[in-house]
Design a protein around this motif. Structure first.
Motif, short mmCIF file in Angstrom:
data_model
loop_
_atom_site.label_atom_id
_atom_site.label_comp_id
_atom_site.label_asym_id
_atom_site.label_seq_id
_atom_site.Cartn_x
_atom_site.Cartn_y
_atom_site.Cartn_z
N THR A 17 0.04 14.60 1.50
CA THR A 17 0.81 13.42 1.88
C THR A 17 0.56 12.26 0.93
OG1 THR A 17 0.72 14.09 4.21
CG2 THR A 17 1.26 11.79 3.76
N GLU A 57 3.71 9.74 -5.83
CA GLU A 57 4.89 10.07 -6.63
C GLU A 57 6.05 9.14 -6.30
OE1 GLU A 57 4.16 14.80 -7.54
OE2 GLU A 57 5.46 14.24 -5.87
N GLU A 58 6.18 8.77 -5.04
CA GLU A 58 7.26 7.86 -4.65
C GLU A 58 7.09 6.49 -5.28
OE1 GLU A 58 7.26 7.77 -0.43
OE2 GLU A 58 8.06 9.80 -0.19
N THR A 59 5.83 6.06 -5.42
CA THR A 59 5.56 4.72 -5.97
C THR A 59 5.19 4.75 -7.45
OG1 THR A 59 3.23 4.90 -5.29
CG2 THR A 59 4.78 3.89 -3.73
N GLN A 60 5.17 5.97 -8.04
CA GLN A 60 4.79 6.14 -9.45
C GLN A 60 3.38 5.62 -9.72
OE1 GLN A 60 7.07 7.59 -12.16
NE2 GLN A 60 7.48 8.44 -10.14
N ASN A 61 2.51 5.76 -8.73
CA ASN A 61 1.14 5.30 -8.86
C ASN A 61 0.26 6.43 -9.37
OD1 ASN A 61 -1.42 3.97 -8.29
ND2 ASN A 61 -0.24 2.64 -6.92
N ASP A 68 -0.79 6.60 6.65
CA ASP A 68 0.22 6.40 5.62
C ASP A 68 0.20 4.95 5.16
OD1 ASP A 68 0.96 9.00 5.92
OD2 ASP A 68 2.67 8.58 7.22
N ASN A 69 0.52 4.76 3.87
CA ASN A 69 0.60 3.44 3.25
C ASN A 69 -0.75 2.78 3.10
OD1 ASN A 69 3.46 3.64 3.26
ND2 ASN A 69 3.50 2.93 5.38
N GLU A 73 2.40 12.73 -2.29
CA GLU A 73 3.82 12.39 -2.15
C GLU A 73 4.02 10.88 -2.22
OE1 GLU A 73 5.13 14.12 1.47
OE2 GLU A 73 4.93 16.20 0.77
N GLU A 74 3.13 10.12 -1.58
CA GLU A 74 3.21 8.66 -1.62
C GLU A 74 3.05 8.15 -3.06
OE1 GLU A 74 0.29 7.01 0.94
OE2 GLU A 74 1.14 7.85 2.77
N HIS A 89 4.66 12.68 -12.34
CA HIS A 89 4.68 11.74 -13.46
C HIS A 89 3.37 11.73 -14.25
CE1 HIS A 89 3.18 9.63 -9.89
NE2 HIS A 89 2.51 8.82 -10.69
#
Length: 213
Positions: free
Chosen positions: A66, A72-76, A85-86, A69-70, A33
């Protein structure tokens, strides 16, 4: 003994080919994004003000994939480097020490803790070398030959995580960890005390004064 695949050497090669020293940087990263940025990433850099190159420790490269990927998943588009993670998407924070550190002596939590001291400076001392997961070296600002080593000490009884604070005098113009290992085989180190993990920060403040920004 740490798994070599999960360790970070204090010195390696900069992206330009010269000797690279461990430091922290904000890096750009291509995301689905758009362009994102990750803060506090461990990299090797030659310390030249004109050099724009750097390189990543292999374990950091894997972790960045990793984190990307996080993001992109959260559009951050902004994150702070972390080992868990997180934990990366807390913008503007320093790398956190995983809560498991007080119960676990695995290499990654210990590296996360020691890497917090990269570029750390106090009123009376500054960090000059880090061996991730093992030791932090500080040089006195009052006496340039006076050094301190904060070293992880494995507890054979497994009762928490402990560090040894040691003082020594080293009169070579440049502090090299490799040379130090050979030199220290003859002694030279004076232990000032053993410190549990949760008292390390307060002990350093008591010993060297407040942090200098």
């Amino acid at each position: 003994m740490f798994d070599e695949d999960n360790t970070i050497k204090p010195i390696d090669s900069c992206g330009c080919g010269d000797t690279g020293y461990l430091t922290l940087r904000t890096i750009p990263i291509d995301l689905a994004h758009g362009v994102g940025y990750i803060e506090n990433v461990p990299v090797y850099h030659c310390r030249s003000a004109s050099c724009q190159e750097f390189s990543f420790p292999s374990v950091v490269s894997r972790r960045l994939d990793t984190i990307a990927e996080e993001m992109e998943e959260t559009q951050n588009t902004h994150a702070s480097y972390s080992w868990e993670d997180n934990g990366a998407l807390n913008h503007g924070t320093q790398p956190e020490v995983p809560s498991s550190l007080s119960q676990s002596n695995t290499s990654i939590p210990l590296q996360a803790f020691t890497l917090q001291f990269v570029n750390r400076e106090y009123e009376d001392a500054k960090v000059v070398q880090i061996v991730p997961g093992e030791a932090v070296f500080l040089q006195s600002k009052l006496e340039e030959t006076e050094y301190y080593q904060l070293r992880y000490e494995e507890d054979p009884h497994g009762e928490g995580t402990w560090f040894s604070l040691q003082k020594f005098y080293y009169d070579k113009a440049y502090f090299s960890y490799e040379d130090f290992l050979t030199w220290s085989e003859d002694g030279h180190l004076k232990e000032l005390g053993r410190i549990p993990l949760n008292e390390v920060e307060d002990t350093l403040l008591d010993e060297f004064g407040e942090e200098v920004s």
